[in-house]
Design an enzyme around this catalytic site. Structure first.
Site, short mmCIF file in Angstrom:
data_model
loop_
_atom_site.label_atom_id
_atom_site.label_comp_id
_atom_site.label_asym_id
_atom_site.label_seq_id
_atom_site.Cartn_x
_atom_site.Cartn_y
_atom_site.Cartn_z
N HIS A 73 17.04 11.94 8.91
CA HIS A 73 17.52 11.18 7.74
C HIS A 73 17.68 12.07 6.51
CE1 HIS A 73 16.93 7.10 9.56
NE2 HIS A 73 16.01 7.74 10.24
N ASN A 146 16.46 0.41 9.87
CA ASN A 146 17.74 1.01 10.24
C ASN A 146 18.82 -0.07 10.26
OD1 ASN A 146 16.97 3.70 10.63
ND2 ASN A 146 16.49 3.39 12.79
N HIS A 337 7.07 5.06 3.56
CA HIS A 337 5.96 5.10 4.52
C HIS A 337 5.76 3.70 5.08
CE1 HIS A 337 2.39 6.03 6.58
NE2 HIS A 337 1.54 6.15 5.59
FE1 HDD Z 1 11.61 7.32 10.93
C1 HDD Z 1 12.45 8.99 8.11
C2 HDD Z 1 13.67 4.74 10.02
C3 HDD Z 1 11.04 5.80 13.98
C4 HDD Z 1 9.29 9.61 11.62
N1 HDD Z 1 12.84 6.95 9.39
C5 HDD Z 1 13.03 7.76 8.29
C6 HDD Z 1 13.93 7.13 7.38
C7 HDD Z 1 14.28 5.94 7.92
C8 HDD Z 1 13.59 5.82 9.18
C9 HDD Z 1 15.21 4.91 7.32
C10 HDD Z 1 14.43 7.73 6.07
C11 HDD Z 1 13.59 7.29 4.92
C12 HDD Z 1 14.18 7.84 3.65
O1 HDD Z 1 15.29 7.42 3.29
O2 HDD Z 1 13.52 8.68 3.04
N2 HDD Z 1 12.29 5.65 11.86
C13 HDD Z 1 13.03 4.67 11.27
C14 HDD Z 1 13.07 3.52 12.14
C15 HDD Z 1 12.35 3.82 13.26
C16 HDD Z 1 11.84 5.15 13.07
C17 HDD Z 1 13.78 2.21 11.82
C18 HDD Z 1 12.04 3.00 14.47
C19 HDD Z 1 11.92 1.70 14.45
N3 HDD Z 1 10.41 7.66 12.52
C20 HDD Z 1 10.29 6.91 13.66
C21 HDD Z 1 9.22 7.43 14.48
C22 HDD Z 1 8.70 8.50 13.81
C23 HDD Z 1 9.48 8.63 12.59
C24 HDD Z 1 8.77 6.84 15.81
C25 HDD Z 1 7.57 9.41 14.19
C26 HDD Z 1 6.61 9.12 15.00
N4 HDD Z 1 11.05 9.06 10.07
C27 HDD Z 1 10.03 9.82 10.50
C28 HDD Z 1 9.72 10.97 9.58
C29 HDD Z 1 10.71 10.74 8.41
C30 HDD Z 1 11.50 9.54 8.88
C31 HDD Z 1 9.71 12.30 10.22
C32 HDD Z 1 11.56 11.92 7.96
C33 HDD Z 1 11.49 11.93 6.45
C34 HDD Z 1 10.52 10.91 6.12
O3 HDD Z 1 10.01 10.35 7.25
O4 HDD Z 1 10.16 10.59 5.00
O5 HDD Z 1 8.40 10.91 9.18
#
Ligand code: HDD
Length: 702
Positions: A73, A146, A337
């Protein structure tokens, strides 16, 4: 209440730094600087001197301007706004922001793509992030969702594997912002739980026309908890007021070059114009007693609850009405978060959600350089913060007093929250089990809902899905991966699998010829998400040239603007075009070489009273109209403007150019009679624009 009546906006005011004219340039230490164009040197052509602290400070700060981009993202766009509930949801949750329709809660929303880096194009085939931070009176609540209601995997321990597979390949860092490559399809073909989400990813949902025109989903089953401590399962939905609309794949690809910022510009411009995007928040509520009433597991994030089974209840609306003032400070530094919850909203044991509750805090520590990121203006709650957390990189508070609990020296402060029910208390779910590393058998059906999705699609949506699979798998070099994927699709629906197989040169699947489900859910089709039927904010291009009927152009502009559309007059060069008498001039908004059909929703060809068709000789005009036609976009032509369509006749436009009043067919609306546009023409054209795209045309490129 502060100056704006919005607690977040008032809080931002205290952090703004926008008074450069109140005094001269200074260093970071506040020392005035009289010269920033030349470094301090020993003589006019001599070496630069170490003691030039201004030079060193300036370059050092510059060298450190970048922070790591989000691991997923990375590319996004954000906006501020507010949320207000329609009615109290006290029966289900004690969350304060869901109680009182007269209370507006400030929000910040960030939309994003997933795979590409920060500088990648907007209109790639990808999931879109839809993350909302509610600055509530009880602290921050983040709904990190999402634009698709399911996810690729069921357990967060697979997230690094999935992300490694979808990201550019490690040896050559290719492809950028795309999923059409071997490692992704290798992974998904071996991990069949991805199948349902891959159906969504191959559908038009993955190429939204606008962030303002896409749904959002919390994905997981969460838990509402009311004041009595009773829990209710809940799934969150955002429904756009403008309806959900998508691009055509060919158009999406061209757009990546014509305007890589297409979606973020659209969001920004709409808010600047005052066309504030709006979504309705909906909830699907499931009583705890019904936890096992479904043929799938509520804890499995690869499943939806079909809306026909549990209707979505509208509970409030969100409006985005303010652009950020500094991209880095706000959109880049915002930290979401899933574990940022408020009393009344709680988790379930969905293993994907549980992993996220670890991952988001962890990622901000590295991305934002330490534990004090919640002090950044965009992340600050609007409620008081009193903790015993201290120090760390970027600490901006001057804490006084004690820093431990219990204490007597600080008067015991801050004390535990009282028993007035305002504190967060975890839902007392009973848990009992052996430690095992095993996927629940209730998570095993990977195909029924993929088939449900397929069965729910309109014919044109099915055609697009097949074309997308052919495109993506056609770019996969390893034949075994293509074959394995087709085998998986065979378990979803043999017709789908055979159509894909035929396009990528592999054998049709060997399965039992049965679809995994005969059920369908009409709510899943974009056909069911047309919005309010208006043409509000649609971008309409009027192609003009010297000799145009200027009165007709201005009446068209007025009529369509009154319907809420955004009308732009385009011509070969900027400035203005002359009317038939050479005196009356019509202002031009943009020169054709600076734009393209893919940046507009519809095109209008006005006539010229002299009978000269406008600019048939201009290749930009002809290309514009041809592209609009191929992409299923509404086309209106008046009087001699119909001649442009006639000129494209050999390419198969199939448009009638006989003298007649109004002909409307497949989104092409013509009227060869001269003079002002009739009410009948306008109604037909507005109807064609409201329908968005016209899939019945023979030449539409899906
Ligand atoms: Fe995630 C970012 C949505 C599963 C780990 N995720 C991130 C963002 C969105 C989502 C919208 C961007 C937030 C922003 O604009 O700063 N992610 C989802 C959805 C998931 C999902 C809807 C499943 C239902 N994500 C998911 C899993 C993991 C992560 C299973 C890890 C175990 N996601 C992350 C992250 C991020 C992230 C690595 C990257 C930057 C951040 O978090 O702030 O931690």
């Amino acid at each position: 209440m502060g100056a704006t009546g919005d607690r977040k906006q008032d809080q931002r005011e205290t952090f703004r730094a926008d008074d450069p004219c109140e005094g001269p340039l200074t260093t970071d230490q506040g020392v005035e600087v009289d010269h920033t164009d030349d470094s301090l040197a020993a003589g006019e052509r001599g070496p630069t001197l170490m003691e030039d602290f201004h030079f060193r400070e300036k370059l050092t700060h510059f060298d450190h301007e970048r922070i790591p981009e989000r691991v997923v993202h990375a590319r996004g766009a954000g906006a501020y706004g507010y949320f207000e509930p329609y009615e109290s949801l006290a029966e289900y949750t004690r969350a304060a922001f869901l109680q009182d329709p007269s209370v507006r809660t400030p929000v910040f929303v960030r939309f994003s793509t997933v795979q590409g880096p920060k500088g990648s194009a907007d209109t790639v085939r990808d999931v879109r992030g839809f993350a909302t931070k509610f600055y509530t009176s009880e602290g921050n609540y983040d709904l990190v969702g999402n634009n698709m209601p399911v996810f690729f995997i069921q357990d967060g321990i697979k997230f690094p594997d999935f992300v490694h597979a979808v990201k550019p390949e490690p040896h050559n860092d290719i492809p950028t912002g795309a999923s059409a490559h071997d490692t992704l399809w290798d992974f998904v073909s071996l991990q069949p739980e991805t199948t349902h989400m891959m159906m969504w990813l191959m559908s038009d949902r993955a190429i939204p026309r606008s962030y303002r025109m896409m749904q959002g989903f919390g994905v997981h089953t969460f838990r509402f908890v009311n004041a009595e401590g009773r829990g209710t399962f809940v799934k969150f939905h955002w429904k756009p007021k403008l309806g959900a609309h998508s691009l055509v794949w060919d158009e999406a690809q061209e757009c990546q070059g014509r305007d890589p910022d297409f979606n973020r510009r659209d969001l920004w411009d709409a808010i600047e114009r005052g066309d504030y995007p709006e979504w309705e928040l909906g909830v699907q509520l499931v009583p705890e007693d019904d936890e096992f009433a479904f043929d799938f597991d509520l804890l499995d994030a690869t499943k939806i609850i079909p809306e026909e089974q549990v209707p979505v209840r509208p509970v409030g609306r969100m409006v985005l009405d303010r652009n950020p003032e500094n991209f880095f400070a706000e959109t880049e530094q915002v930290a979401f978060h899933t574990a940022n919850v408020v009393p009344g909203i709680d988790f379930t044991n969905d293993p994907l959600l549980q992993a996220r509750n670890f991952s988001y805090l962890d990622t901000q520590l590295i991305r934002l350089g330490g534990p004090n990121f919640a002090q950044l203006p965009v992340n600050r709650p609007v409620t008081p913060v009193r903790t015993n957390q201290r120090d760390g990189y970027g600490q901006s508070r001057i804490h006084r007093g004690t820093n431990y609990f219990p204490n007597s020296l600080g008067g015991g402060c801050p004390a535990h929250a009282g028993v007035d029910g305002k504190a967060f208390t975890h839902y007392a779910e009973r848990v009992d089990g052996a430690k095992i590393r095993r996927r629940s058998p209730s998570f095993q059906d990977h195909y029924s809902q993929a088939a449900l999705f397929w069965n729910s699609m309109a014919d044109w949506e099915k055609r697009h899905i097949v074309a997308a699979f052919r495109f993506e798998l056609g770019k996969v070099g390893t034949v075994e991966v293509r074959e394995r994927m087709v085998e998986n699709l065979g378990k979803v629906d043999p017709e789908l699998a055979s159509a894909v197989a035929e396009g990528i040169g592999v054998a049709a699947p060997s399965g039992d010829g049965q679809s995994a489900s005969k059920l369908s859910s009409p709510a899943l089709s974009l056909e069911s998400l047309r919005g309010d039927g208006s043409i509000r904010t649609r971008q309409i291009a009027v192609l003009a040239a010297d000799g145009v009927d200027t009165a007709q152009v201005s009446s068209l502009r007025d009529a369509l603007t009154a319907e809420g559309a955004v009308v732009e007059v385009l011509a070969a060069v900027d400035g203005s075009v002359a009317g038939a008498d050479g005196e009356d001039r019509c202002p031009v908004d943009r020169a054709l070489p600076t734009v393209a059909s893919v940046l507009y929703d519809a095109v209008l060809l006005p006539g010229g009273p002299t009978g000269t068709p406008p600019a048939v000789s201009d290749p930009d005009v002809m290309r514009f109209v041809r592209d609009a036609y191929r992409h299923g976009k509404p086309i209106g032509a008046l009087g001699s403007g119909v001649g442009v369509l006639s000129a494209l006749e050999p390419e198969g436009l199939g448009v009638s150019t006989e003298f007649q009043r109004v002909v409307a067919d497949q989104g092409v609306v013509t009227d060869t009679s001269p003079g002002a546009a009739s009410g009948e023409f306008l109604r037909a054209f507005v109807g064609a624009v409201a329908a968005h795209r016209h899939w019945g045309r023979p030449a539409v490129r899906g």
